[in-house]
Design an enzyme around this catalytic site. Structure first.
Site, short mmCIF file in Angstrom:
data_model
loop_
_atom_site.label_atom_id
_atom_site.label_comp_id
_atom_site.label_asym_id
_atom_site.label_seq_id
_atom_site.Cartn_x
_atom_site.Cartn_y
_atom_site.Cartn_z
N PRO A 122 10.62 33.37 12.04
CA PRO A 122 9.73 33.18 10.88
C PRO A 122 9.12 34.47 10.36
CG PRO A 122 8.59 32.59 12.89
CD PRO A 122 10.00 32.98 13.30
N CYS A 123 9.95 35.30 9.73
CA CYS A 123 9.44 36.57 9.21
C CYS A 123 8.49 36.33 8.04
CB CYS A 123 10.58 37.49 8.83
SG CYS A 123 11.74 36.80 7.66
N HIS A 124 8.49 35.12 7.48
CA HIS A 124 7.54 34.84 6.41
C HIS A 124 6.11 34.78 6.94
CE1 HIS A 124 8.72 30.94 8.11
NE2 HIS A 124 7.53 30.50 7.75
#
Length: 248
Positions: A150-152
């Site tokens: 989950p780089c967001h």
DNA sequence: CGCATGGCCCTTA
DNA sequence: TTAAGGGCCATGC
């Protein structure tokens, strides 16, 4: 024409590759629904290797990985739940070909819970390279499996959401959908508050840490830095580990 | 307090 | 081999 066993052997190989060989060389791919529209996902026998949104999937895959691609009948087990819940579960990822630095970054990012965010600088500290902040951004820009890793959930220290592989707008939509109170984050940032502490527990957290969200307003204290919170007698939360370095 | 700026480090061309 | 630049950050007016 010939009975050469080598040639017949080769012919058999060409016609019907041994079980498993093809899966080591090639990747399968499927289209699946995702939280921000349709996705194309490639996977190997090691796990999911690539998540792509929008047009140009096969071209992008080949340019990046240079391996053959074959359509698959169905998504790998666990992919749809992982996309739906934002948790990997037993789903495996194929991160071969990434640099050590990139893998370390992704390993930390992977642990950020749904509904919470952490700064780029925090990731840099956690892998023991506190000044490699921009490089962390670059690494996340190359995250082959967005949404699954989950780089967001990595945002800027100043409270701005920041950039994203699928665009800043998508990043904001995803975070809101996961329950991150971005308005509040921005309001706090405007007041130069980047950490929240509780005078009942004596603990200081990142504002989106689930522990911080339960602090009663009367007992809540905002801080600009962990150092200031420490001076005021607070210790870093063991869950969100604000300002923690590798090993610390 | 908003903006500019130098600093940093990994990857790519 | 090297240089340029990026999903950033902390300062300093």
């Amino acid at each position: 024409m010939t009975q050469d066993p080598l040639l017949t052997g080769l012919a058999a190989l060409a016609a019907e590759p041994p079980e498993g060989l093809l899966d080591r060389i090639a990747a399968r791919w499927v289209r699946v629904p995702g939280p921000i529209g349709e996705l194309a996902v490639a996977y190997t026998d090691q796990g999911v290797a690539y998540v792509h949104a929008g047009e140009g999937f096969t071209e992008a895959y080949r340019e990046r990985f240079g391996r053959p691609l074959m359509p698959a009948a169905r998504p790998p087990a666990g992919l749809l739940p992982a996309l739906r819940t934002g948790r990997l579960g037993a789903l495996r990822l194929d991160l071969r070909g990434m640099s050590d630095f990139q893998r370390e970054v992704l390993e930390v990012v992977r642990t950020i819970p749904r509904g919470e965010v952490r700064p780029y600088a925090y990731i840099a500290s956690r892998i023991g390279r506190p000044t490699a902040v921009r490089a962390v951004g670059t690494a996340l820009g190359r995250n082959p499996v967005p949404l699954l890793i989950p780089c967001h959930r990595v945002t800027r220290s100043d409270g701005v959401v920041g950039e994203y592989v699928f665009g800043a707008a998508a990043k904001e939509r995803l975070l809101l959908a996961e329950g991150v109170d971005l308005d509040r984050v921005r309001t706090l940032a405007g007041e130069r508050v980047f950490y929240l502490a509780s005078d009942t527990t004596g603990v200081v957290c990142f504002p989106t840490c689930h522990n911080a969200r339960r602090i009663t307003p009367a007992h809540r204290h905002g801080f600009r830095s962990v150092a200031q919170a420490r001076d005021a007698g607070y210790r870093p939360c063991r869950t969100c580990r604000p300002a923690s370095q590798a090993g610390a």
